[in-house]
Scaffold this active site. Structure first.
Site, PDB file in Angstrom:
ATOM      1  N   GLU A 264       2.942  -3.697  -3.319  1.00  0.00           N
ATOM      2  CA  GLU A 264       1.481  -3.714  -3.349  1.00  0.00           C
ATOM      3  C   GLU A 264       0.932  -2.699  -4.342  1.00  0.00           C
ATOM      4  O   GLU A 264       0.003  -2.995  -5.096  1.00  0.00           O
ATOM      5  CB  GLU A 264       0.900  -3.404  -1.963  1.00  0.00           C
TER       6      GLU A 264
ATOM      7  N   CYS B 134       2.078  -1.515   4.700  1.00  0.00           N
ATOM      8  CA  CYS B 134       2.264  -0.290   5.474  1.00  0.00           C
ATOM      9  C   CYS B 134       0.993   0.554   5.378  1.00  0.00           C
ATOM     10  O   CYS B 134       0.031   0.180   4.701  1.00  0.00           O
ATOM     11  CB  CYS B 134       3.467   0.492   4.940  1.00  0.00           C
TER      12      CYS B 134
ATOM     13  N   CYS C 273       0.135   1.559   1.710  1.00  0.00           N
ATOM     14  CA  CYS C 273      -0.400   0.444   0.931  1.00  0.00           C
ATOM     15  C   CYS C 273      -1.778   0.026   1.435  1.00  0.00           C
ATOM     16  O   CYS C 273      -2.657  -0.314   0.641  1.00  0.00           O
ATOM     17  CB  CYS C 273       0.579  -0.720   0.948  1.00  0.00           C
TER      18      CYS C 273
END
EC number: 3.5.4.33
Length: 153
Positions: free
Chosen positions: A59, A87, A90
């Site tokens: 990402e 996560c 990100c």
């Protein structure tokens, strides 16, 4: 929310990027940033192993490329399509880039921040919230991850 045809096409591109990450020994995660017209303006795959950079998640790599190509860090008209639920790191980057929409494949019960473990992207305490479309092509995304980890056991 239902994924669009553009989302599905981008997810298939993200799967190809994820496969390339696995070849290099990294967790197979791929990401694509689409502009308002549905054109790809950024792509990324996990590059942590190649670059020894703990922030080189798919990402982040895709957002950096999109910002560079569009000439703006403000990606307010874009959609991020990624094979695995983002996560916390990100999710923070997604919020900072003002991305209004995220589409992802496999849920991440251990570290996901878009609805499973945490829901950073839709946290009402934050000034920016994201439309989240999860579980898109989930079986394919999960199978790609499962195969990678099976090979390492």
């Amino acid at each position: 929310m239902t994924p669009t045809a553009r989302d599905l096409a981008a997810m298939h591109r993200a799967f190809a990027l994820a496969a390339a990450a696995a070849v290099d020994g990294d967790v197979p995660v791929g990401a694509v940033v689409l502009d308002a017209d549905g054109s790809i303006v950024g792509e990324g795959r996990n590059l942590r192993e190649l670059t020894n950079d703990p922030t080189a998640h798919a990402e982040i790599v895709a957002l950096r490329e999109a910002a560079s190509r569009t000439g703006s860090w403000h990606l307010a008209d874009c959609t991020l399509v990624v094979t695995l639920e983002p996560c916390v790191m990100c999710a923070g980057a997604i919020l900072q880039a003002r991305v209004p929409r995220v589409v992802f494949g496999s849920w991440d019960a251990k570290a996901g921040a878009a609805g499973s473990m945490y829901d950073v992207l839709r946290d009402r305490r934050l000034p920016h919230r994201v439309e989240v479309v999860g579980g898109v092509e989930e079986r394919t995304a999960a199978a790609q991850l499962h195969a990678f980890f099976e090979d390492r056991r």
